[in-house]
Write a protein that holds these residues in place. Sequence first.
Motif, PDB file in Angstrom:
ATOM      1  N   SER A  86      44.369  40.599  36.956  1.00 59.25           N
ATOM      2  CA  SER A  86      43.119  41.128  37.502  1.00 59.25           C
ATOM      3  C   SER A  86      42.302  40.025  38.147  1.00 59.25           C
ATOM      4  N   ASP A  87      41.271  40.441  38.908  1.00 50.32           N
ATOM      5  CA  ASP A  87      40.333  39.470  39.462  1.00 50.32           C
ATOM      6  C   ASP A  87      39.152  39.320  38.502  1.00 50.32           C
ATOM      7  N   ASP A  88      38.110  38.629  38.941  1.00 48.97           N
ATOM      8  CA  ASP A  88      36.956  38.383  38.068  1.00 48.97           C
ATOM      9  C   ASP A  88      36.186  39.653  37.728  1.00 48.97           C
ATOM     10  N   ASN A  89      36.443  40.731  38.467  1.00 47.09           N
ATOM     11  CA  ASN A  89      35.784  42.005  38.181  1.00 47.09           C
ATOM     12  C   ASN A  89      36.611  42.901  37.266  1.00 47.09           C
ATOM     13  N   GLY A  90      37.760  42.408  36.833  1.00 49.10           N
ATOM     14  CA  GLY A  90      38.647  43.230  36.018  1.00 49.10           C
ATOM     15  C   GLY A  90      39.333  44.300  36.853  1.00 49.10           C
ATOM     16  N   GLU A  91      39.500  44.044  38.143  1.00 50.41           N
ATOM     17  CA  GLU A  91      40.101  44.997  39.067  1.00 50.41           C
ATOM     18  C   GLU A  91      41.450  44.473  39.572  1.00 50.41           C
ATOM     19  N   PHE A  92      42.239  45.392  40.135  1.00 53.13           N
ATOM     20  CA  PHE A  92      43.608  45.066  40.499  1.00 53.13           C
ATOM     21  C   PHE A  92      43.888  45.482  41.941  1.00 53.13           C
ATOM     22  N   ASN A  93      44.770  44.750  42.590  1.00 50.84           N
ATOM     23  CA  ASN A  93      45.109  45.017  43.986  1.00 50.84           C
ATOM     24  C   ASN A  93      46.334  45.913  44.101  1.00 50.84           C
ATOM     25  N   TYR A  94      46.319  46.732  45.153  1.00 51.55           N
ATOM     26  CA  TYR A  94      47.464  47.579  45.478  1.00 51.55           C
ATOM     27  C   TYR A  94      47.441  47.803  46.983  1.00 51.55           C
ATOM     28  N   VAL A  95      48.601  47.755  47.594  1.00 49.41           N
ATOM     29  CA  VAL A  95      48.696  47.944  49.045  1.00 49.41           C
ATOM     30  C   VAL A  95      49.602  49.136  49.334  1.00 49.41           C
ATOM     31  N   LEU A  96      49.101  50.094  50.109  1.00 53.73           N
ATOM     32  CA  LEU A  96      49.903  51.247  50.500  1.00 53.73           C
ATOM     33  C   LEU A  96      51.011  50.831  51.460  1.00 53.73           C
ATOM     34  N   ASP A  97      51.993  51.697  51.621  1.00 51.15           N
ATOM     35  CA  ASP A  97      53.117  51.395  52.521  1.00 51.15           C
ATOM     36  C   ASP A  97      52.659  51.156  53.958  1.00 51.15           C
ATOM     37  N   ASN A  98      51.520  51.783  54.331  1.00 53.50           N
ATOM     38  CA  ASN A  98      51.022  51.597  55.705  1.00 53.50           C
ATOM     39  C   ASN A  98      50.128  50.368  55.843  1.00 53.50           C
ATOM     40  N   GLY A  99      50.016  49.599  54.758  1.00 53.53           N
ATOM     41  CA  GLY A  99      49.250  48.358  54.806  1.00 53.53           C
ATOM     42  C   GLY A  99      47.805  48.477  54.347  1.00 53.53           C
ATOM     43  N   THR A 100      47.335  49.676  53.992  1.00 52.01           N
ATOM     44  CA  THR A 100      45.949  49.851  53.539  1.00 52.01           C
ATOM     45  C   THR A 100      45.760  49.197  52.175  1.00 52.01           C
ATOM     46  N   PRO A 101      44.838  48.227  52.063  1.00 51.81           N
ATOM     47  CA  PRO A 101      44.606  47.571  50.771  1.00 51.81           C
ATOM     48  C   PRO A 101      43.639  48.375  49.893  1.00 51.81           C
ATOM     49  N   LEU A 102      43.980  48.483  48.632  1.00 49.26           N
ATOM     50  CA  LEU A 102      43.134  49.183  47.659  1.00 49.26           C
ATOM     51  C   LEU A 102      42.830  48.249  46.498  1.00 49.26           C
ATOM     52  N   LYS A 103      41.728  48.516  45.848  1.00 45.54           N
ATOM     53  CA  LYS A 103      41.427  47.904  44.558  1.00 45.54           C
ATOM     54  C   LYS A 103      41.194  49.034  43.565  1.00 45.54           C
ATOM     55  N   PHE A 104      41.722  48.849  42.347  1.00 41.62           N
ATOM     56  CA  PHE A 104      41.542  49.887  41.334  1.00 41.62           C
ATOM     57  C   PHE A 104      41.229  49.264  39.980  1.00 41.62           C
ATOM     58  N   ARG A 105      40.746  50.100  39.108  1.00 44.85           N
ATOM     59  CA  ARG A 105      40.468  49.693  37.740  1.00 44.85           C
ATOM     60  C   ARG A 105      41.081  50.727  36.803  1.00 44.85           C
ATOM     61  N   PHE A 106      41.208  50.376  35.539  1.00 43.73           N
ATOM     62  CA  PHE A 106      41.667  51.329  34.544  1.00 43.73           C
ATOM     63  C   PHE A 106      40.457  52.059  33.959  1.00 43.73           C
ATOM     64  N   LEU A 107      40.651  53.322  33.625  1.00 44.42           N
ATOM     65  CA  LEU A 107      39.549  54.157  33.153  1.00 44.42           C
ATOM     66  C   LEU A 107      38.967  53.643  31.842  1.00 44.42           C
ATOM     67  N   SER A 108      37.676  53.876  31.669  1.00 47.86           N
ATOM     68  CA  SER A 108      36.988  53.523  30.426  1.00 47.86           C
ATOM     69  C   SER A 108      36.672  54.790  29.639  1.00 47.86           C
ATOM     70  N   THR A 109      36.228  54.618  28.401  1.00 42.55           N
ATOM     71  CA  THR A 109      35.921  55.777  27.559  1.00 42.55           C
ATOM     72  C   THR A 109      34.795  56.621  28.147  1.00 42.55           C
ATOM     73  N   GLY A 110      33.937  55.991  28.939  1.00 39.19           N
ATOM     74  CA  GLY A 110      32.821  56.716  29.537  1.00 39.19           C
ATOM     75  C   GLY A 110      33.202  57.579  30.717  1.00 39.19           C
TER      76      GLY A 110
END
Length: 266
Positions: free
Chosen positions: A161-185
């Motif tokens: 993860s990065d300093d925000n606790g987030e993760f990188n993912y890139v779609l097949d068409n090159g679109t970059p995404l950032k995601f996180r894992f769900l919390s209890t809230g």
Amino acid sequence: MFAHIYNKVIGVKMSGMTDRIANQDLVQLAKAQYEQQKRNTIPSEIIKLISNGMVYPKDHPLRPGNIEMRYMTAYDEDILTNPSYMREGVVLDKLLEALIVTPVDYSTISKIDKNGLIIAARILSYGKDYPVTVIDPKTGGTLNRIVDLTKLIPITFDLQSDDNGEFNYVLDNGTPLKFRFLSTGDGENLKLSEFLEHTLVQVNDSRKIDDIKNFIRYEFLAIDSKKFRTHVTSNIPDLELKYEFEGEDGGAFTAGFPINTDFFWF
């Protein structure tokens, strides 16, 4: 003259009411401080998080990868039988909230870590041995066995993860995404689009929720969404709720077991 006297009387009454309210606040504060002092005398343990803290921002109390939990008392057992909590399906959440000592907002705790905390709470409360009933796959017989909860195997967490606790993912068409894992809230039983709205935190360079919603609605093709969801779910660390048991013939077999409120009564 009458108005002056009336205002004076009202002022005295209001002053008295304010004093009483202030005194009530002081009493409640003193009671809370006393209860906190008593709770601080209950033994506690440092528990290692399944996520190793990687799913939390750098300034989050759980980023170091540990959490402090106290032992359960007889008073805490009331939580397990609270009718309101049972109707709302929040018994285990309320129990964890009561047992966690680390100063952290429970709603920010990752769902990744929840199962591990439930297991830890069970061990701290009633010990590591958990009696279960399993079916021998060879004979079909019902067996009474004991699970040593300390021997459950964690599924490793390999993402960085990065300093925000987030993760990188890139779609097949090159679109970059950032995601996180769900919390209890984030709640339970989310619809697919809701899951994506809660999980995605950035699309291209935008972190605006409207841009993320529009991306999900108009640009995120189903085939790409499926690949993304598979990536997220396949990288979720957890405790594998399976155990190796001895069969009737002396051989071994592996079977799973559930976690629910009964988990704390056996």
